[in-house]
Every structure is written in structure tokens, then in C-alpha cells.
Design an enzyme around this catalytic site. Structure first.
Site, PDB file in Angstrom:
ATOM      1  N   LYS A  22      -4.144 -17.237   0.350  1.00  0.00           N
ATOM      2  CA  LYS A  22      -3.233 -16.217  -0.173  1.00  0.00           C
ATOM      3  C   LYS A  22      -2.495 -15.527   0.958  1.00  0.00           C
ATOM      4  CE  LYS A  22      -3.704 -11.497  -2.051  1.00  0.00           C
ATOM      5  NZ  LYS A  22      -3.506 -10.776  -0.782  1.00  0.00           N
ATOM      6  N   ASN A  23      -3.225 -15.082   1.973  1.00  0.00           N
ATOM      7  CA  ASN A  23      -2.625 -14.279   3.028  1.00  0.00           C
ATOM      8  C   ASN A  23      -1.738 -15.084   3.965  1.00  0.00           C
ATOM      9  OD1 ASN A  23      -3.819 -11.938   2.082  1.00  0.00           O
ATOM     10  ND2 ASN A  23      -5.627 -12.142   3.382  1.00  0.00           N
ATOM     11  N   ARG A  92       1.877  -5.214  -2.343  1.00  0.00           N
ATOM     12  CA  ARG A  92       2.103  -4.694  -0.998  1.00  0.00           C
ATOM     13  C   ARG A  92       2.871  -5.689  -0.132  1.00  0.00           C
ATOM     14  NH1 ARG A  92       2.072   0.272   1.492  1.00  0.00           N
ATOM     15  NH2 ARG A  92       2.393  -0.182   3.673  1.00  0.00           N
ATOM     16  N   CYS A 116      -3.069  -3.025  -3.775  1.00  0.00           N
ATOM     17  CA  CYS A 116      -4.432  -2.564  -4.013  1.00  0.00           C
ATOM     18  C   CYS A 116      -4.653  -1.143  -3.497  1.00  0.00           C
ATOM     19  CB  CYS A 116      -5.432  -3.501  -3.324  1.00  0.00           C
ATOM     20  SG  CYS A 116      -5.863  -4.938  -4.291  1.00  0.00           S
ATOM     21  N   ARG A 121      -2.057   2.600   4.083  1.00  0.00           N
ATOM     22  CA  ARG A 121      -1.182   1.527   4.552  1.00  0.00           C
ATOM     23  C   ARG A 121       0.298   1.929   4.525  1.00  0.00           C
ATOM     24  NH1 ARG A 121      -3.481  -4.151   2.276  1.00  0.00           N
ATOM     25  NH2 ARG A 121      -2.919  -3.357   0.244  1.00  0.00           N
ATOM     26  N   PRO A 122       0.697   2.997   5.224  1.00  0.00           N
ATOM     27  CA  PRO A 122       2.084   3.427   5.194  1.00  0.00           C
ATOM     28  C   PRO A 122       2.996   2.393   5.840  1.00  0.00           C
ATOM     29  CG  PRO A 122       0.904   4.586   6.925  1.00  0.00           C
ATOM     30  CD  PRO A 122      -0.120   3.808   6.146  1.00  0.00           C
ATOM     31  N   ILE A 123       4.280   2.409   5.451  1.00  0.00           N
ATOM     32  CA  ILE A 123       5.224   1.424   5.978  1.00  0.00           C
ATOM     33  C   ILE A 123       6.073   2.008   7.106  1.00  0.00           C
ATOM     34  CG2 ILE A 123       5.302   0.243   3.760  1.00  0.00           C
ATOM     35  CD1 ILE A 123       8.191   1.377   3.475  1.00  0.00           C
ATOM     36  N   ASP A 124       5.734   3.215   7.572  1.00  0.00           N
ATOM     37  CA  ASP A 124       6.576   3.837   8.592  1.00  0.00           C
ATOM     38  C   ASP A 124       6.642   3.013   9.868  1.00  0.00           C
ATOM     39  OD1 ASP A 124       3.827   4.580   8.810  1.00  0.00           O
ATOM     40  OD2 ASP A 124       4.365   6.092  10.297  1.00  0.00           O
ATOM     41  N   ASP A 305     -11.775  -7.675   4.380  1.00  0.00           N
ATOM     42  CA  ASP A 305     -11.698  -8.278   3.048  1.00  0.00           C
ATOM     43  C   ASP A 305     -13.043  -8.792   2.554  1.00  0.00           C
ATOM     44  OD1 ASP A 305      -9.054  -7.752   2.622  1.00  0.00           O
ATOM     45  OD2 ASP A 305      -8.334  -9.760   3.072  1.00  0.00           O
ATOM     46  N   ARG A 397      -5.479 -11.789  -8.539  1.00  0.00           N
ATOM     47  CA  ARG A 397      -4.491 -11.660  -7.469  1.00  0.00           C
ATOM     48  C   ARG A 397      -4.798 -12.605  -6.309  1.00  0.00           C
ATOM     49  NH1 ARG A 397      -4.079  -6.497  -4.773  1.00  0.00           N
ATOM     50  NH2 ARG A 397      -2.432  -7.664  -3.725  1.00  0.00           N
TER      51      ARG A 397
END
Length: 416
Positions: A22-23, A92, A116, A121-124, A305, A397
Site C-alpha cells: 500500500k505505502n 492522507r 487515519c 501529521r500537519p502539512i506545514d 504501523d 484501507r
């Protein structure tokens, strides 16, 4: 019903093939946007996260076809740079389309990505790094718009190791002007797979597998056929199933070379492992403690994980153990559900203490995220009685068909 029913207390025996990663699949699918033509992606897992990514690609004008486990992605007709909010909101990984679309289209509008509930997990960091490459970003309360006349290379000294930021910068840099350096770059096998895909398409990337990536921008990439590697987290899931329930199982295509930190822990806990050229043979329950806390780390350390799956395993080991979570602050959301099954787990901050001397019994429990949901299924295999894990959609997922694979390993499990 969106659930799985498990009849627990039985040893496992059998063989199953580990699905494609998946990843690795998600960033590779995003990378097809950089190629004007049709790419063939083999061994791509048929899971809901891939479905959402394909839906995003189709919304942009890509033509997508699947034959067995091969995806054909034709990006010649791409014309849009806006993505449907419902797919962006639940996934995400949609953020990685940002770098690819800026390289292809020069403009992107999207809502802030979801996924999830395992941490902030900010996207800054994504946005800050892309600004160094010439991207102008206008941020609103619910969405943002990014524009770049021409991406240029930059030196990125990141404040921390991030898989997502590393992937986004690779995708943005491969067609940019000049040289891009990423340090410290994530070293996960999925990053290596993305680099190998881009290199096979004509990209110039050095330092693959190290924490310093150097990308020399090229003017064009060409279509390729690429084989997605096996999923190390899925392999680890079925490894812990045998560690909890006991038995003897063979995991075909398990990527043992990518799982060393996990396999070392499994052997210390008393499970016998035989690494082969085509997979992994797993024999026996976990019956010992690790002797020290299990600490999650970025690759090649122990993967976050698999933390909740090893927590479930420790609850059955007879010895228990301690886990320190250093990657995502909400990875302990599975604890109350395991406690419902009789586990004795105490959490203080980012550390959990698990007693392993209490019998677990099956009941109705609720999956709240992907890997925690898988951990509840694994725990139910070894617990006494009949259990139900609700919210199966979280598990879907990342697993093609967890009930089918576990039945191949001798489990009594079905959709409910």
C-alpha cells in the site's frame, strides 16, 4: 454489516501470498502524473486507499484500467488541477499529489487531506519545503491553492524525518530545474520503490536508500512497467497472527530484508522464523518478553504501523512488555478495545505497559483506524470464544481481503 466475525482459540496452519505494498503503491500512482503516456503498475493491491487514489487520478483526467493485479494509468488527457473533496478528505496520501501536479500542471487547488486518526501529521512542512522550490501558496481555512511558474531545485535541511515530505519533494524535484538535495531523507522501502520507479522512467536520483537524496531535474520522463514490492506491514500482520494464535504458516513473498527490526523482535519473543528466497516460515507462539521496551522509530527501526499488533501479541505472550511510541501520538487508541477483551494495559504519555498473564476473551470491539483494526482481528484469533470487530472499512484501507488471507492460514473468520 461493516464487521468481521472471528472464532478464536485455534492454532494456524497454511500459506498465503503477501499482497503488494500500500505505502509503495500510492506515491507511485501519484508519480504517473509526471509521465505523459501509459504506465503499467503490477502487483498493485486492490484496497480502498488505492481506489480513492485512482478516483483522484480519474478526476484529473487520467484514464485508469485494471486487469487482474495490473493497473494501466494513461495521463495524456490530464486537464484538471482540482480534486474531489470527499476523496481528499478521507485519504492522507492525497497530499503527495501536490508535488506531482505542480510539476505537471503548475497549479493545484485542494482541501486539506484527511486519513487515519493516529496523530496530527500537519502539512506545514510540505508547504514550507515547496515554497523553497518557487511555489506560491495561498492558504484558506478549508483549502489551499499552490502555483509555480517553474519549479527549481533547492536544498532541504528538514527539521525531522518525514516519509510524506520526502515523497512530495522527490515528486516535485524530478522534473524541476537544477539540483535538489533532501536531508535527512526518509529511508523507508516505499521511498526506495518510488525512486526506483522514477529512475526506470528516466529520472536522475542518487543516494537511494540513504538519508541524503540528490535529484537532478530532467526535462521528461517516459512510460514504464513497474512491479510494486510486497507489503512489509501486511507480512508483519500475519506474522503476529501466528505469534498470538500459534501454529505454522508460510508467508509467500514476505520481504524479509525490509523487516529485520520486526523479525528480530519476533525471534526474541520465542517465535521460530525461517527466511527463504520466496518468503518467511513462521512457527510457534510468542512465549517470551523482549527484555526491554519496544520503541517505534523511522526505518530501519521498528515501524509504528506494527506497534498495535505487537501490543496485542505481548498481551498473549505470558510475559507482557512495554512499548514506547515516538512517531504518532495517537497510536494507543486501540488500548480501550483490547482492555474490553481482558487485556491489562496501562498508558502513561507515550509509553504503554502490557501484562501478559491474563486470558483474553472475545467480545464486540470497534476498529478506529487501519492498523489498530488489524490488531483487534489478530487478538481475536487467539482469544477464547466468538468475537466481532466493527468498522471493517478501516481495515479495508490496507488489506485486500484480510478474512480470505487468514482463512488460508487456517483461521475461522468471516465477514459479518
Amino acid at each position: 454489516m461493516d464487521a468481521v466475525r472471528i472464532y478464536g482459540g485455534n492454532c494456524l496452519s497454511g500459506q498465503t501470498k503477501v499482497q503488494g505494498s500500500k505505502n509503495a503503491s500510492l506515491p507511485i500512482l501519484a508519480a504517473t502524473l509526471l509521465i505523459d503516456g501509459t504506465c503499467e503498475i503490477a502487483n498493485c493491491p486492490d484496497i480502498s486507499d488505492v481506489y480513492h487514489m485512482l478516483r483522484l487520478l480519474q478526476s484529473l483526467g487520467c484514464v485508469v484500467n485494471r486487469k487482474a493485479d495490473v493497473l494501466y494509468i494513461d495521463t495524456k488527457g490530464i486537464a484538471e488541477c482540482d480534486m474531489p473533496a470527499d476523496s481528499v478528505g478521507v485519504m492522507r496520501s492525497s497530499i503527495m499529489l501536490l508535488g506531482a501536479l505542480l510539476a505537471r500542471m503548475g497549479e493545484v487547488s485542494m482541501e486539506y487531506p484527511g486519513g487515519c486518526v493516529i496523530g496530527k501529521r500537519p502539512i506545514d512542512q510540505h508547504l514550507q519545503a515547496l515554497r523553497r522550490m518557487g511555489v506560491e501558496i495561498a492558504e484558506g481555512p478549508e483549502e489551499f491553492c499552490a502555483r509555480a511558474v517553474r519549479l527549481h531545485g533547492a536544498v532541504h535541511e528538514l527539521p525531522f524525518v518525514s516519509v510524506g515530505v520526502t515523497e512530495n519533494l522527490i515528486l516535485a524535484a524530478v522534473l524541476s530545474e537544477g539540483e535538489t538535495i533532501i536531508h535527512p531523507a526518509a529511508r523507508e522501502p516505499e521511498i526506495q520503490a518510488l525512486c526506483e520507479f522514477l529512475i526506470s522512467a528516466g529520472g536522475k536520483i542518487s543516494g537511494v536508500g540513504t538519508d541524503r537524496l540528490v535529484i537532478e531535474g530532467v526535462k521528461k520522463l517516459h512510460p514504464v512497467r513497474f512491479l510494486v514490492p510486497a507489503d512489509r506491514i501486511v507480512a508483519g500482520t500475519y506474522l503476529t497472527a501466528c505469534m498470538c494464535a500459534g501454529g505454522r504458516v508460510f508467508l509467500e513473498d514476505a520481504p524479509c530484508s525490509q523487516m529485520e527490526s520486526v523479525l528480530v523482535c519476533a525471534e526474541k519473543m520465542g517465535t521460530r522464523l525461517t527466511r527463504t528466497t520466496d518468503g518467511l516460515l513462521v512457527e510457534g507462539r510468542a512465549c517470551r518478553g523482549l527484555g526491554k521496551a519496544l520503541v517505534t522509530e523511522v526505518y530501519p527501526g521498528f515501524p509504528t504501523d506494527l506497534q498495535s499488533l505487537f501490543m496485542a501479541t505481548m498481551a498473549f505472550s505470558g510475559q507482557g512488555g512495554q512499548i514506547e511510541e515516538t512517531v504518532f501520538e495517537n497510536r494507543f487508541r486501540v488500548v480501550p478495545e483490547l482492555v474490553k477483551m481482558g487485556a491489562d494495559i496501562r498508558v502513561e504519555g507515550n509509553r504503554a505497559s502490557i501484562r501478559g498473564d491474563r486470558p483474553l476473551h472475545n467480545t464486540i470491539v470497534e476498529a478506529q483506524e487501519l492498523r489498530g483494526g488489524a490488531a483487534l482481528v489478530v487478538a481475536a484469533l487467539a482469544a477464547e470464544g466468538t468475537g466481532i470487530v466493527t468498522n471493517r472499512h478501516f481495515i479495508d484501507r490496507g488489506y485486500e481481503d484480510i478474512t480470505r488471507s487468514l482463512r488460508e492460514l487456517g483461521a475461522e473468520i468471516e465477514l459479518a
